[in-house]
Design a protein around this motif. Structure first.
Motif, short mmCIF file in Angstrom:
data_model
loop_
_atom_site.label_atom_id
_atom_site.label_comp_id
_atom_site.label_asym_id
_atom_site.label_seq_id
_atom_site.Cartn_x
_atom_site.Cartn_y
_atom_site.Cartn_z
N HIS A 130 -2.04 -13.98 -1.41
CA HIS A 130 -2.24 -13.70 0.02
C HIS A 130 -3.68 -13.97 0.45
N ARG B 245 -7.84 -0.43 1.44
CA ARG B 245 -7.96 -1.89 1.55
C ARG B 245 -9.36 -2.29 1.14
N HIS C 226 -4.36 -4.59 0.00
CA HIS C 226 -3.85 -3.32 0.55
C HIS C 226 -2.96 -2.62 -0.48
N LEU D 161 5.11 -2.26 3.95
CA LEU D 161 3.74 -2.78 3.92
C LEU D 161 3.12 -2.46 5.28
N LEU E 180 0.49 -6.43 -1.74
CA LEU E 180 0.86 -7.65 -1.02
C LEU E 180 1.33 -8.73 -1.98
N TRP F 76 -3.72 4.20 3.50
CA TRP F 76 -3.87 2.95 2.76
C TRP F 76 -5.29 2.78 2.26
N CYS G 7 4.76 -1.82 8.85
CA CYS G 7 5.38 -3.04 9.37
C CYS G 7 6.76 -2.65 9.92
N HIS H 240 0.64 -7.39 7.95
CA HIS H 240 0.26 -7.78 6.58
C HIS H 240 0.39 -9.28 6.36
#
Length: 135
Positions: A43, A68, A48, A103, A39, A66, A87, A107
């Protein structure tokens, strides 16, 4: 490729059992033990990163695993490996040079195709140098 870091400096170091889980997937690449957050720097919320791309089958489309994790308690209860949808945003949608965000859906921060330092005059190769290489 940018010479400026534009992504988050958060990192994850996978445990042996996480590496084993990633290696069991029919993946598109060799799993790495240490990865950096994908990211945008600064952020909000969880970090992630793509941990593995799964090939899919004749009946199941390829998908992305993923990782996270939170900034605090890196090995705490919010840390997980999970399948997330991508996304849907695209740059130049419908054109030959269309680019996906890459992403996870929802996100934080800018889309992946928006990363990069601002372009300044000093970043542009001068005409005389372009002519020397490509003239």
């Amino acid at each position: 490729m940018s010479i400026h870091q534009v992504s988050c400096p958060g990192r994850v170091l996978f445990l042996d059992e996480e590496m084993a889980a990633l290696d069991r997937l029919e993946g598109g690449f060799r799993s790495e033990r240490l990865l950096w957050c994908a990211l945008e720097a600064g952020h909000e919320g969880l970090h992630h990163v793509i941990a593995q791309c799964v090939r899919g089958t004749e009946t199941v489309a390829p998908w992305v695993m993923w990782a996270r994790w939170p900034d605090t308690e890196e090995y705490g209860p919010e840390r997980e490996l999970l399948r997330l949808e991508s996304c849907p945003e695209k740059f130049l949608a419908g054109n030959v040079s269309e680019e996906s965000c890459c992403l996870p859906e929802g996100h934080a921060g800018r889309h992946g195709f928006e990363f990069g330092p601002p372009i300044r005059e000093a970043d542009v190769m001068p005409d005389w140098l372009l002519r020397r290489f490509f003239g």
